[in-house]
Design a protein around this motif. Structure first.
Motif, PDB file in Angstrom:
ATOM      1  N   ILE A 387       0.862  -0.909  -0.016  1.00  0.00           N
ATOM      2  CA  ILE A 387       0.082  -0.166  -0.199  1.00  0.00           C
ATOM      3  C   ILE A 387       1.043   1.749   0.174  1.00  0.00           C
ATOM      4  N   GLY A 388       2.266   1.186   0.359  1.00  0.00           N
ATOM      5  CA  GLY A 388       3.011   2.561   0.679  1.00  0.00           C
ATOM      6  C   GLY A 388       3.271   2.998   2.693  1.00  0.00           C
ATOM      7  N   ASN A 389       2.661   2.236   3.040  1.00  0.00           N
ATOM      8  CA  ASN A 389       2.152   2.782   4.755  1.00  0.00           C
ATOM      9  C   ASN A 389       3.137   2.070   5.339  1.00  0.00           C
ATOM     10  N   PHE A 390       4.472   2.897   5.028  1.00  0.00           N
ATOM     11  CA  PHE A 390       5.157   2.131   6.187  1.00  0.00           C
ATOM     12  C   PHE A 390       6.223   2.086   7.291  1.00  0.00           C
ATOM     13  N   ASN A 391       4.925   3.513   7.936  1.00  0.00           N
ATOM     14  CA  ASN A 391       4.758   3.657   9.267  1.00  0.00           C
ATOM     15  C   ASN A 391       4.157   2.362   9.881  1.00  0.00           C
ATOM     16  N   SER A 392       2.834   1.862   9.458  1.00  0.00           N
ATOM     17  CA  SER A 392       2.675   1.118  10.238  1.00  0.00           C
ATOM     18  C   SER A 392       3.140  -0.390  10.156  1.00  0.00           C
ATOM     19  N   LEU A 393       4.268  -0.529   9.353  1.00  0.00           N
ATOM     20  CA  LEU A 393       4.895  -1.526   8.416  1.00  0.00           C
ATOM     21  C   LEU A 393       6.402  -1.991   9.460  1.00  0.00           C
ATOM     22  N   MET A 394       6.730  -0.403  10.214  1.00  0.00           N
ATOM     23  CA  MET A 394       7.851  -0.194  10.297  1.00  0.00           C
ATOM     24  C   MET A 394       7.042  -0.992  12.128  1.00  0.00           C
ATOM     25  N   THR A 438      14.998   3.217  -0.738  1.00  0.00           N
ATOM     26  CA  THR A 438      14.836   3.024  -2.291  1.00  0.00           C
ATOM     27  C   THR A 438      13.511   2.776  -2.445  1.00  0.00           C
ATOM     28  N   ALA A 439      12.307   1.768  -1.623  1.00  0.00           N
ATOM     29  CA  ALA A 439      10.771   1.839  -1.449  1.00  0.00           C
ATOM     30  C   ALA A 439      10.219   2.659  -1.815  1.00  0.00           C
ATOM     31  N   LEU A 440      10.863   3.931  -0.362  1.00  0.00           N
ATOM     32  CA  LEU A 440      10.181   5.133  -0.413  1.00  0.00           C
ATOM     33  C   LEU A 440       9.941   6.551  -2.126  1.00  0.00           C
ATOM     34  N   ARG A 441      11.040   6.130  -2.097  1.00  0.00           N
ATOM     35  CA  ARG A 441      12.049   6.937  -3.188  1.00  0.00           C
ATOM     36  C   ARG A 441      10.095   6.958  -4.376  1.00  0.00           C
ATOM     37  N   GLY A 442      10.310   5.553  -4.544  1.00  0.00           N
ATOM     38  CA  GLY A 442       9.656   4.292  -5.843  1.00  0.00           C
ATOM     39  C   GLY A 442       7.799   4.565  -5.043  1.00  0.00           C
ATOM     40  N   ALA A 444       6.842   7.504  -3.874  1.00  0.00           N
ATOM     41  CA  ALA A 444       6.503   8.826  -4.223  1.00  0.00           C
ATOM     42  C   ALA A 444       6.473   9.485  -5.322  1.00  0.00           C
ATOM     43  N   GLN A 445       7.224   8.508  -6.343  1.00  0.00           N
ATOM     44  CA  GLN A 445       7.064   9.009  -7.683  1.00  0.00           C
ATOM     45  C   GLN A 445       5.882   8.389  -8.467  1.00  0.00           C
ATOM     46  N   ARG A 446       5.323   6.758  -7.630  1.00  0.00           N
ATOM     47  CA  ARG A 446       4.274   5.908  -8.491  1.00  0.00           C
ATOM     48  C   ARG A 446       3.106   7.345  -7.696  1.00  0.00           C
ATOM     49  N   SER A 447       3.009   7.907  -6.497  1.00  0.00           N
ATOM     50  CA  SER A 447       2.131   9.381  -6.196  1.00  0.00           C
ATOM     51  C   SER A 447       1.630   9.883  -7.352  1.00  0.00           C
ATOM     52  N   LEU A 448       3.183  10.470  -7.080  1.00  0.00           N
ATOM     53  CA  LEU A 448       3.112  11.897  -8.944  1.00  0.00           C
ATOM     54  C   LEU A 448       2.421  11.564  -9.721  1.00  0.00           C
ATOM     55  N   SER A 452      -5.246   6.415  -8.842  1.00  0.00           N
ATOM     56  CA  SER A 452      -6.535   6.217  -8.219  1.00  0.00           C
ATOM     57  C   SER A 452      -5.917   6.806  -6.833  1.00  0.00           C
ATOM     58  N   SER A 453      -7.011   6.799  -6.264  1.00  0.00           N
ATOM     59  CA  SER A 453      -6.333   7.591  -4.614  1.00  0.00           C
ATOM     60  C   SER A 453      -5.792   5.767  -3.816  1.00  0.00           C
ATOM     61  N   ARG A 454      -5.834   5.052  -4.239  1.00  0.00           N
ATOM     62  CA  ARG A 454      -4.252   3.841  -3.716  1.00  0.00           C
ATOM     63  C   ARG A 454      -2.856   4.119  -3.972  1.00  0.00           C
ATOM     64  N   GLU A 455      -3.316   4.555  -5.167  1.00  0.00           N
ATOM     65  CA  GLU A 455      -2.000   4.894  -5.626  1.00  0.00           C
ATOM     66  C   GLU A 455      -0.911   6.187  -4.876  1.00  0.00           C
ATOM     67  N   LYS A 456      -1.940   7.445  -4.492  1.00  0.00           N
ATOM     68  CA  LYS A 456      -1.171   7.722  -4.542  1.00  0.00           C
ATOM     69  C   LYS A 456      -1.031   7.752  -3.264  1.00  0.00           C
ATOM     70  N   ILE A 457      -0.957   6.755  -1.955  1.00  0.00           N
ATOM     71  CA  ILE A 457      -0.188   6.479  -0.742  1.00  0.00           C
ATOM     72  C   ILE A 457       0.860   6.784  -0.276  1.00  0.00           C
ATOM     73  N   VAL A 458       1.272   7.450   0.824  1.00  0.00           N
ATOM     74  CA  VAL A 458       2.797   7.310   0.835  1.00  0.00           C
ATOM     75  C   VAL A 458       2.745   7.539   2.372  1.00  0.00           C
ATOM     76  N   ILE A 459       3.148   6.795   3.262  1.00  0.00           N
ATOM     77  CA  ILE A 459       2.988   6.905   4.695  1.00  0.00           C
ATOM     78  C   ILE A 459       4.301   6.782   4.941  1.00  0.00           C
ATOM     79  N   PRO A 460       5.145   7.674   5.339  1.00  0.00           N
ATOM     80  CA  PRO A 460       7.048   7.885   5.666  1.00  0.00           C
ATOM     81  C   PRO A 460       7.340   6.840   6.805  1.00  0.00           C
TER      82      PRO A 460
END
Length: 561
Positions: A387-394, A438-442, A444-448, A452-460
């Motif tokens: 999803i791009g939810n890196f905070n919950s992941l960690m 590297t994953a975060l940059r990916g 963020a690029q996907r978000s730009l 869809s709203s799902r692809e925009k999710i970036v939670i650092p």
């Protein structure tokens, strides 16, 4: 009282040790975290559990998930410019992602001399520094000029390191009223018509981007006074002013409601062991009975993350780091500096999620149920990554790496850990979290480029974001030797925070499940001692130290010998 941070740069492994063959090899990770306060109260970025000393950490062989304790400042490097606008043109308000281009600034704007011009110093079109008064003057529009939005955001963000927002607002109001002769009944109406929209635009920028500044009655008073002067006699301006103030009031009301919900959740939270002892039948459920699908749980975690991110004001990154201004006669520039409760709430959520994961794993009596719970959270973590939810992941990885969980060797022996190893590799702190970045940059690029709203999710991963801000701040002074404000630094601060602003404004595309959300936010979790006790009860102590601790915990927590 000033909130301070201390970052640990040393390798600080954890007390966690998994047996050979169960989680591949034991790894050595560099630790990113913040020293715990000697007191046990929770402060900004405070851990809910105590941490080992650095010397103790150096004796271990494995990374301990990051825990937090208090905050420190932020620093950054690269300049910014402003462009003049024509008499008839009005400034545009681009989205945050468009505010700061990849080079850090727009080099195609007008040329300026490499010298001090009205208290501002430029080099190659870039504003490097200036006196505080000159920077304030540069914020205020006139008939022929409106500051670039990057300047507005950067200065409003950083100015609170030198003065109260209400003091800045008072100066801005004075400059607008006196310099543009808004208080003069004989002033040229045509000139007022030309300047009024620009002043109104500046006030709109301020109220939309930094609405929490206006919880101060002095700020709101000055805003209404200046807005009233602009609107007098012009129906169009009156409507715009009314719309701006109503929007601001709605935002502040939503913030108040959010804080009331957080306070209610906090006041009803209890330790899980206490509940089990007093009402043993009251907690029959575990997370799997509430939500059997790990993908759904990842989506509900994303709901919580985005909601809490949304309420963090950009100014909180600076207000958490406020120190005294050296030109202010040793007086702190903020007597009420700890306006960081939304940052605190977000970090408390990370800690709660880590402890919830550890609690759910340590609770089951049967080994196969504990193994099933571990595999369930591995699937949740993997979906958080997708999803791009890196905070919950960690937070999940953090909970699974806690000693009470990692010592359960018999349980881990029944777990297929290949997927977990991949996740740990993605969040490996070595090389300054290279894999994660590297994953975060990916993401963020996907978000730009998202459709869809799902692809925009970036939670650092929030701890690392704060760490980056801390080091940037530590590397640069707020003031230059000549007393000028170091605007290069604050440009980079604004660049970093504006990216966060873009991420936090994404609306969660997943359907809310109130039952799951309620469980995640309110179910009691074990304290650190209770986690160890549950772990020892599940898989007995292995040495004399563990046996002594087990006896002590049984005595203190259960009243048994």
């Amino acid at each position: 009282m000033c909130v301070t941070f201390t970052i640990l740069l040393n390798d600080c492994p954890s007390e966690n040790t998994k047996s050979e063959g169960q989680l591949s090899k034991s790894k050595s990770h560099s630790r990113v975290g913040l020293k715990s306060s000697t007191k046990q109260k929770t402060s900004i970025f405070s851990a809910l559990a105590s941490e080992k000393s650095l010397s103790d950490c150096k004796k271990e062989q494995q990374w301990k998930p990051p825990m937090y304790s208090s905050i420190t400042p932020v620093c950054f490097t690269s300049p910014l410019i402003e462009k003049p606008i024509g008499k008839e043109s009005m400034p545009q308000t681009p989205p945050f992602s468009a505010m700061f281009d990849s080079s850090g600034y727009n080099r195609n704007l007008y040329q300026s001399a490499e010298d001090s011009c009205g208290g501002l110093y430029y080099h190659d079109n870039n504003l490097l520094s200036g006196s505080l008064e000159a920077l304030i003057q540069h914020l205020v529009p006139n008939v022929d000029y409106y500051p670039d939005r990057t300047y507005i955001f950067t200065f409003l963000l950083s100015s609170r390191l030198f003065m109260h927002p209400y003091e800045l607002m008072a100066k801005v109001c004075h400059l607008c009223i006196e310099h543009q002769r808004l208080s003069d009944p004989n002033s040229d109406k045509n000139q007022i018509r030309k300047i009024a929209p620009k002043i109104l635009q500046l006030l709109t920028e301020w109220t939309e981007t930094f609405p929490y500044d206006f919880r101060d009655e002095r700020m709101m008073r000055n805003l209404k006074d200046l807005a009233h002067r602009i609107a007098s006699g012009e129906e169009t301006y009156r409507k715009n002013v009314q719309q701006m103030i109503q929007c601001l009031i709605r935002k502040l009301a939503a913030l108040t409601q959010y804080e009331e919900v957080l306070a209610k959740i906090s006041s009803t939270s209890t330790d899980r062991l206490t509940v089990l002892k007093t009402k043993p039948q009251s907690i029959q459920r575990d997370i799997i009975t509430v939500c059997s699908d790990p993908y759904t749980l990842a989506q509900q975690l994303t709901h919580i993350e985005l909601e809490r991110l949304n309420y963090i004001g950009p100014e909180e990154f600076v207000q958490a780091f406020v120190q005294k201004d050296p030109l202010d006669n040793d007086k702190s520039c903020y007597s009420e500096r700890k306006k960081t409760r939304n940052l605190e709430a977000y970090v408390e959520w990370f800690n709660r999620l880590s402890y919830l994961v550890a609690t759910e794993i340590c609770m089951p009596v049967k080994k196969k149920h504990r193994a099933r719970m571990i595999e369930y959270f591995i699937d949740v973590a993997r979906e958080c990554f997708n999803i791009g939810n890196f905070n919950s992941l960690m937070a999940i990885i953090s909970g699974m790496n806690m000693s009470p969980v990692s010592r359960l060797k018999k349980t881990w022996a029944k777990v297929k850990t290949a997927k977990f190893d991949i996740l740990e590799h993605q969040m490996d702190p070595s090389s300054n979290f290279y894999n994660y970045r590297t994953a975060l940059r990916g993401a963020a690029q996907r978000s730009l480029t998202a459709h869809s709203s799902r692809e925009k999710i970036v939670i650092p991963f929030f701890s690392l974001l704060i760490k980056d801000i801390y080091f940037l701040n530590e590397g640069c002074a707020n003031r230059l030797p000549n007393g000028h404000v170091n605007f290069e630094k604050f440009w980079e601060l604004a660049k970093q925070v504006s990216e966060f602003m873009t991420w936090k404004q994404v609306e969660c595309p997943f359907e809310r499940d109130r039952k799951i959300l309620q469980y995640l936010l309110t179910v009691p979790v074990f304290s650190e001692d209770a986690l160890y006790l549950a772990s020892y009860e599940s898989e007995g102590p292995e040495n004399h130290i563990e046996k002594d601790r087990w006896k002590s915990l049984r005595s203190s927590l259960l009243g048994r010998v």
